[in-house]
Design a protein around this motif. Sequence first.
Motif, mmCIF file in Angstrom:
data_model
loop_
_atom_site.group_PDB
_atom_site.id
_atom_site.type_symbol
_atom_site.label_atom_id
_atom_site.label_comp_id
_atom_site.label_asym_id
_atom_site.label_seq_id
_atom_site.Cartn_x
_atom_site.Cartn_y
_atom_site.Cartn_z
ATOM 1 N N ALA A 16 64.950 -103.388 38.443
ATOM 2 C CA ALA A 16 64.169 -102.307 39.073
ATOM 3 C C ALA A 16 64.997 -101.503 40.074
ATOM 4 N N ASP A 17 66.158 -101.992 40.451
ATOM 5 C CA ASP A 17 67.003 -101.299 41.431
ATOM 6 C C ASP A 17 67.792 -100.143 40.812
ATOM 7 N N TYR A 18 68.028 -100.198 39.513
ATOM 8 C CA TYR A 18 68.959 -99.259 38.892
ATOM 9 C C TYR A 18 68.519 -97.801 38.963
ATOM 10 N N LEU A 19 67.320 -97.494 38.519
ATOM 11 C CA LEU A 19 66.906 -96.088 38.488
ATOM 12 C C LEU A 19 66.837 -95.464 39.877
ATOM 13 N N PRO A 20 66.251 -96.136 40.882
ATOM 14 C CA PRO A 20 66.276 -95.545 42.225
ATOM 15 C C PRO A 20 67.709 -95.350 42.749
ATOM 16 N N ALA A 21 68.587 -96.309 42.468
ATOM 17 C CA ALA A 21 69.975 -96.177 42.908
ATOM 18 C C ALA A 21 70.668 -95.030 42.176
ATOM 19 N N LEU A 22 70.400 -94.911 40.895
ATOM 20 C CA LEU A 22 70.973 -93.820 40.109
ATOM 21 C C LEU A 22 70.467 -92.467 40.608
ATOM 22 N N ILE A 26 72.663 -89.423 42.137
ATOM 23 C CA ILE A 26 72.589 -88.035 41.667
ATOM 24 C C ILE A 26 72.284 -87.107 42.843
ATOM 25 N N LYS A 27 71.363 -87.521 43.690
ATOM 26 C CA LYS A 27 71.002 -86.722 44.868
ATOM 27 C C LYS A 27 72.222 -86.505 45.771
ATOM 28 N N GLN A 28 72.971 -87.571 46.019
ATOM 29 C CA GLN A 28 74.168 -87.452 46.853
ATOM 30 C C GLN A 28 75.231 -86.592 46.181
ATOM 31 N N HIS A 29 75.399 -86.763 44.874
ATOM 32 C CA HIS A 29 76.390 -85.967 44.150
ATOM 33 C C HIS A 29 76.005 -84.484 44.173
ATOM 34 N N ASP A 30 74.716 -84.212 43.971
ATOM 35 C CA ASP A 30 74.243 -82.821 44.057
ATOM 36 C C ASP A 30 74.554 -82.219 45.428
ATOM 37 N N GLY A 56 80.682 -87.852 43.951
ATOM 38 C CA GLY A 56 79.943 -88.696 43.027
ATOM 39 C C GLY A 56 80.294 -90.167 43.079
ATOM 40 N N ASP A 57 80.794 -90.647 44.211
ATOM 41 C CA ASP A 57 81.230 -92.042 44.316
ATOM 42 C C ASP A 57 80.089 -93.024 44.065
ATOM 43 N N LEU A 58 78.959 -92.833 44.738
ATOM 44 C CA LEU A 58 77.826 -93.747 44.549
ATOM 45 C C LEU A 58 77.333 -93.708 43.110
ATOM 46 N N LEU A 59 77.231 -92.521 42.554
ATOM 47 C CA LEU A 59 76.777 -92.372 41.173
ATOM 48 C C LEU A 59 77.708 -93.109 40.209
ATOM 49 N N ALA A 60 79.001 -93.002 40.435
ATOM 50 C CA ALA A 60 79.976 -93.691 39.579
ATOM 51 C C ALA A 60 79.830 -95.205 39.697
ATOM 52 N N LYS A 61 79.624 -95.689 40.920
ATOM 53 C CA LYS A 61 79.455 -97.134 41.115
ATOM 54 C C LYS A 61 78.209 -97.645 40.394
ATOM 55 N N VAL A 62 77.088 -96.974 40.629
ATOM 56 C CA VAL A 62 75.819 -97.423 40.054
ATOM 57 C C VAL A 62 75.859 -97.338 38.534
ATOM 58 N N LEU A 88 68.899 -88.893 32.496
ATOM 59 C CA LEU A 88 69.137 -88.360 33.841
ATOM 60 C C LEU A 88 70.594 -87.937 34.014
ATOM 61 N N MET A 89 71.505 -88.780 33.544
ATOM 62 C CA MET A 89 72.933 -88.479 33.676
ATOM 63 C C MET A 89 73.322 -87.253 32.852
ATOM 64 N N SER A 90 72.769 -87.136 31.665
ATOM 65 C CA SER A 90 73.064 -85.985 30.818
ATOM 66 C C SER A 90 72.593 -84.697 31.480
ATOM 67 N N GLN A 91 71.379 -84.721 32.022
ATOM 68 C CA GLN A 91 70.871 -83.545 32.737
ATOM 69 C C GLN A 91 71.758 -83.209 33.924
ATOM 70 N N HIS A 92 72.136 -84.236 34.668
ATOM 71 C CA HIS A 92 72.980 -84.032 35.853
ATOM 72 C C HIS A 92 74.334 -83.435 35.462
ATOM 73 N N GLU A 93 74.937 -83.981 34.437
ATOM 74 C CA GLU A 93 76.237 -83.465 33.978
ATOM 75 C C GLU A 93 76.107 -82.030 33.490
ATOM 76 N N ASN A 94 75.017 -81.713 32.805
ATOM 77 C CA ASN A 94 74.791 -80.329 32.374
ATOM 78 C C ASN A 94 74.646 -79.399 33.582
ATOM 79 N N ASP A 95 73.939 -79.855 34.611
ATOM 80 C CA ASP A 95 73.763 -79.033 35.814
ATOM 81 C C ASP A 95 75.104 -78.700 36.453
ATOM 82 N N ILE A 96 76.034 -79.621 36.413
ATOM 83 C CA ILE A 96 77.358 -79.377 36.988
ATOM 84 C C ILE A 96 78.198 -78.529 36.034
ATOM 85 N N THR A 97 78.213 -78.909 34.776
ATOM 86 C CA THR A 97 79.048 -78.230 33.783
ATOM 87 C C THR A 97 78.734 -76.741 33.676
#
Length: 173
Positions: A16-22, A26-30, A56-62, A88-97
């Motif tokens: 249950a920790d993964y999605l909130p951490a992810l 994403i929030k920190q990376h944004d 994106g350090d936290l995002l990479a770790k999680v 979520l990651m695909s959307q995030h990567e698209n937002d950056i790309t």
Amino acid sequence: WDTPFGIPPFEQIQEADYLPALQEGIKQHDAEIEKIINNPEAPTFDNVITAYDLSGDLLAKVSGVLFNLAETDNTPTLEKIVEEATNLMSQHENDITFNKALFAKVEAINKQKASLGLTREQEMVLDKVYRSFADEGIALDEAGQNRMKEINTELSALSNRFGNFLLKENNAF
């Protein structure tokens, strides 16, 4: 992590920790990307390329822990979490790309790279970052970018499904 050798504390991590951490990653990376975009100083290698490369350090770790664990100790619940995380990651990567403001800063540095006195390593990082935007389709029109986003999302989902099938077959063997 405050563990020997910086190893994730797996015994403390619950599914249950993964999605909130992810989502936090994403929030920190944004926020890091927005800081680069909104920096009022002229674009430099350090305030754009280095900042982008180190973001994106936290995002990479999680995501690293999540996706590696899913490849070895997958459960039905974890499979569903990875499916949502992949989306979520695909959307995030698209937002950056496809972020034109970020690319404008990268492009400004790329145009003046010959006069910047960059080291060979810095040139390679700049080329890699610039090409990642170009190769992913930043120059496409809006319809082309939207289609590319759909393709990226579909590829992420299919890649995840393939990985799940492969893991199941390997485990069955």
